[in-house]
Scaffold this active site. Structure first.
Site, short mmCIF file in Angstrom:
data_model
loop_
_atom_site.label_atom_id
_atom_site.label_comp_id
_atom_site.label_asym_id
_atom_site.label_seq_id
_atom_site.Cartn_x
_atom_site.Cartn_y
_atom_site.Cartn_z
N VAL A 128 -1.56 -2.07 -4.00
CA VAL A 128 -0.89 -2.82 -5.07
C VAL A 128 -1.26 -4.28 -4.91
O VAL A 128 -1.09 -4.87 -3.84
CB VAL A 128 0.64 -2.65 -5.01
CG1 VAL A 128 1.29 -3.40 -6.17
CG2 VAL A 128 1.02 -1.17 -5.05
N VAL A 141 0.86 -1.18 0.00
CA VAL A 141 0.00 0.00 0.00
C VAL A 141 0.90 1.23 0.00
O VAL A 141 1.79 1.35 0.84
CB VAL A 141 -0.93 0.03 1.23
CG1 VAL A 141 -1.80 1.28 1.20
CG2 VAL A 141 -1.80 -1.22 1.28
N GLY A 142 0.68 2.12 -0.96
CA GLY A 142 1.50 3.33 -1.05
C GLY A 142 0.65 4.58 -1.11
O GLY A 142 -0.57 4.54 -0.91
N GLY A 173 -2.11 4.19 -3.80
CA GLY A 173 -3.19 3.26 -3.48
C GLY A 173 -2.65 1.87 -3.23
O GLY A 173 -1.46 1.68 -2.98
N ASP A 228 11.85 10.69 -5.25
CA ASP A 228 11.31 9.92 -4.13
C ASP A 228 12.13 8.64 -3.95
O ASP A 228 11.58 7.54 -3.90
CB ASP A 228 9.83 9.60 -4.35
CG ASP A 228 9.13 9.19 -3.06
OD1 ASP A 228 9.68 9.48 -1.96
OD2 ASP A 228 8.04 8.60 -3.13
#
Length: 848
Positions: A537, A531-532, A535, A647
């Site tokens: 995965v 979860v990132g 949303g 990032d």
């Protein structure tokens, strides 16, 4: 008759006496210095030199006007400046300083120290300076220059107040020197002191070796010269009072080196003499008593030589003066090396002993090079010349100076900096266009608002029917034609770009929502593998039976359409074995879904801490870091302007079934700056703990921001702990700060992952810590490029593998052998990178 002869002899003797006296007087006049303390009628003594007030009578100086005199008693607030800067002269309408002097060559130094005074805001000062018709400075903002860290930025007594000294070498052909201070319209100028010192007539020869060419006569005596940089290489700072003839400052060189430990400092207390009597004024002997030689003499590739990088003004000619003195070898052909300037060969087969005429002989060599309007840096590199057959493949340098040469009566670089360090000069036409653009933008915004309101009202009417058929989500207002108009067969036909032509890079398949639901068992939560910010995965099986990672956007996520488009755009134009591949996407029925290749071993972070997975070995960790560095290096260099990931963190480094690492998550990525820019101005985005502090403070994004984040990753890999852990003691909460403290104490081994104990080569850990430390330098300009980081990590791996091959735990071959293997491997990597670049469409559209 005798009387007449006697009178004749007396007259002749008197004539010779007058001639001698006249020569003495001329010599005195030529040697006369001017030390002017501006804004006062009193004098002050600094370092044994007396600075005379500019209002003191009979000082061979006249002022066209007095302007506003400022001294300690009239300064507002606390005065925390050195004795020379307790007074100044403020100019609002222009001011001329006229010095009566004998024609010759002089060093002219202008001293500026910003301070508060009544209604004059020094941060808003902007003015020009002209000397005998030669423009020295244009639109100067002293606080801006100081924040931009120009040369000769110094601290007045270590008390927190800084001043700026601009140094010039001028040939005065008249019997006077006229210095004009010209404020820009609506602003003012100021000056604290003026220092004028005579120099030898031949401090600079007219004939100079041109980089990449033959000796050329450039008539330096007829050109104005500005000192840009002056370094005492390998030694301490040399203060003005240690250079008694010309009172020059020689800086320490380490902060300008790309890799500071690439050169070792050496000293020699032997008596040093000048190779030529005319060289005594070129540099003090202190410069030649210290030097820097190569730390590793087996490196043959020029990019791994001793390298210094300097900021210079674009579109000017430069004279580079290198100072040499052979301190070790007492015969020729012992140290022969090459000299590179801006990546071009300036000299081959350079033997200091031969050039200087022996050991302990001070010698200097000048080179000429032109810098184009698109370049603001100048590189100096020294490295071994093995083809010359020297017994020692080494290089040496004692001192370095860089001088800017005037063009068409101008030494001023128009693009100056404001008090925040950003560009401050703008033409009136530019301002006009900004105004026009702002007006157009306002109209466009109103039009967009109107359209949005219209669609919102329309969507409300359709909302109930959509809710029956679709999962929670939202419909993007638009998608680029590259996605909407492209065909969508399973073979991955190319998509039409915004210019109407087919892109050579292929995104892959445009999946239907039905296919995605089938692949994920209707988004079964048991298939969630991560979860990132975008949303969830899911692990899915697409129609050809292969595994895929399917990232589904969360409507409540802070990341949305922009990140969705960016991810597709970036991955559709880049292909590399260490970047996660994009298989396709789905933007049907209010959904935004991305489909990637499946990475069986998940994130790097999951193998470091917080899970029950087996810990990675030191070699595995090095392999992962090297692979991630290769991916980032490709991002930075693969496209025309490069791509900044923005990032970089351990959760965005994924591992496949063979533990091969690949960079992922390009939703925040940015196209790099254009050729004439040094950074991309953008809002700060990224992950706390990995964020570049320079980017955070200035909102100026560069490739070095990724380098900083990768440095945090390197420490996270070796320490196996979270980058921010508030449950730990105060000084250990932030991993970057804690690890840097231990690294600077050379005690990194005390905080590494306990699972690594006894399983690593100590020398490899030492080198690993050094490159991580360089990545986390506070200033981006001092950090290495990602290609340099990659090379050093490969070197670290070679050291460890050599250690592993020896049963006694000692390195089984030398560092030089490790370097040789790294070079061979690096050459293969470069060749592969070039092949990948040629096979991909790397023309990225301009992103503003």
């Amino acid at each position: 008759m005798v009387m007449e002869k006697r009178q004749g002899r007396e007259v002749l003797g008197l004539f010779f006496v007058l001639m001698i006296f006249s020569c003495i007087r001329i010599g005195e006049a030529q040697s006369k210095s001017f030390l002017i303390n501006c804004g006062t009628d009193s004098s002050v003594t600094v370092d044994g030199r007396k600075w005379v007030g500019d209002l003191v009578p009979n000082n061979n100086l006249t002022l066209s006007s007095t302007g506003v005199a400022v001294n300690t008693s009239t300064l507002s607030g606390d005065s925390i400046v050195g004795p020379l800067y307790k007074s100044a002269r403020i100019v609002t309408d222009g001011l001329n300083y006229t010095f009566k002097m004998v024609p010759g060559n002089y060093i002219v130094r202008l001293h500026f120290c910003p301070f508060p005074f009544e209604n004059y805001n020094i941060n808003e000062s902007s003015f020009s300076v002209v000397a005998n018709g030669l423009k020295l400075l244009s639109q100067l903002s002293v606080p801006g220059e100081i924040s931009h860290k120009n040369m000769y930025l110094q601290n007045s007594g270590g008390n927190g107040s800084f001043f700026l000294v601009k140094e010039y070498i001028l040939g005065i052909n008249l019997d006077e020197l006229l210095i004009e201070l010209i404020p820009n319209k609506g602003s003012f100028g100021f000056i604290n002191a003026i220092d004028i010192v005579p120099v030898a007539d031949k401090l600079f020869p007219d004939s100079i070796s041109k980089v990449g060419g033959n000796d050329v006569n450039f008539n330096l005596s007829g050109r104005g010269i500005e000192t840009m940089h002056r370094l005492n290489v390998g030694g301490p700072e040399i203060k003005p009072n240690q250079d008694s003839d010309l009172w020059r400052t020689w800086e320490v060189d380490s902060s300008y080196m790309i890799t500071a430990n690439a050169g070792s400092e050496i000293r020699n207390s032997s008596n040093i003499t000048y190779s030529s009597l005319n060289d005594s004024s070129v540099a003090p002997l202190f410069v030649y008593e210290t030097a820097r030689t190569m730390s590793n003499t087996e490196v043959l590739e020029k990019r791994f030589n001793m390298s210094w990088k300097f900021e210079v003004d674009p579109d000017f000619d430069y004279l580079v003066r290198l100072h040499f003195c052979e301190l070790v070898y007492d015969k020729a052909n012992q140290r022969i090396f090459r000299i590179y300037i801006n990546n071009r060969t300036a000299a081959n087969n350079f033997d200091i002993f031969v050039q200087a005429g022996g050991m302990n002989r001070a010698y200097h060599q000048d080179y000429f090079d032109a810098v184009s309007s698109k370049i603001d840096t100048l590189w100096i590199q020294l490295g071994p010349d093995t083809a010359a057959g020297a017994s020692g493949t080494d290089a040496l340098l004692n001192g370095l100076e860089i001088f800017k040469l005037s063009r068409n009566g101008n030494l001023a670089y128009v693009e100056r900096y404001d008090s925040a360090g950003s560009s401050g000069s703008r033409s009136k036409n530019w301002i006009l266009w900004v105004g026009i653009a702002a007006g157009i933008a306002s109209v466009a915004i109103l039009l967009v608002i109107f359209i949005l309101v219209f669609y919102i009202c329309k969507n409300r009417r359709e909302k109930s029917s959509d809710a029956k058929n679709n999962s929670p989500g939202w419909r993007p207002f638009f998608l680029p034609r590259a996605f909407v108009n492209g065909t969508n067969n399973a073979k991955g036909t190319g998509f039409q770009n915004t210019n109407g032509s087919l892109a050579s890079s292929r995104v892959g398949k445009r999946f239907t929502l039905a296919e995605i639901r089938a692949a994920t068992n209707n988004f079964d939560d048991s298939l969630v593998i991560g979860v990132g910010g975008f949303g969830k995965v899911y692990k899915g099986v697409i129609e050809d039976g292969s595994l895929a990672a399917i990232k589904r956007a969360n409507p409540q996520s802070e990341q949305g359409l922009a990140e969705f488009e960016t991810e597709i755009e970036m991955l559709s134009k880049l292909r590399h074995r260490h970047l996660v591949s994009l298989i396709g996407f789905c933007e049907e029925q209010n959904e935004m879904i991305l489909v990637y290749e499946y990475m069986a071993n998940g994130t790097l972070r999951s193998h470091l801490f917080g899970s029950n997975l087996l810990p990675l070995t030191w070699k595995q960790r090095l392999d992962v870091c090297i692979a991630a560095a290769r991916g980032l290096h490709y991002l930075h260099t693969g496209a025309e302007r490069g791509i900044i990931h923005r990032d970089v963190k351990t959760t965005n480094i994924l591992l496949d079934e063979n533990f091969v690492a690949k960079m992922s998550d390009f939703g925040l990525s940015k196209t790099g700056p254009a050729m004439d820019h040094t950074h991309v101005s953008t809002a700060v985005k990224g992950s706390f703990g990995y964020l570049d502090p320079e980017y955070f403070m200035r909102q100026q994004l560069t490739e070095k921001s990724d380098v900083y984040s990768f440095g945090v990753v390197l420490f996270e890999v070796v320490c196996a702990r979270a980058v921010i852990n508030p449950t730990l003691p105060k000084d250990e909460i932030n991993l970057a700060e804690w690890a840097m403290k231990r690294q600077r104490q050379r005690s990194l081994e005390t905080i590494i992952d306990p699972h690594l104990q006894g399983g690593y080569c100590p020398e490899s850990l030492e080198k690993y810590g050094e490159i991580a430390e360089k990545c986390l330098d506070d200033e981006g300009k001092n950090r290495p490029m990602m290609g340099e980081v990659l090379w050093h990590l490969e070197y670290v791996l070679q050291l460890h593998e050599a250690w592993m091959q020896n049963n006694n735990g000692q390195c089984s071959f030398s560092s030089s052998q490790a370097l040789g293997e790294v070079e061979a491997k690096d050459a293969k990597e470069v060749a592969t990178l070039d092949e990948e670049k040629n096979s991909s469409n790397l023309k990225m559209e301009v992103e503003e």
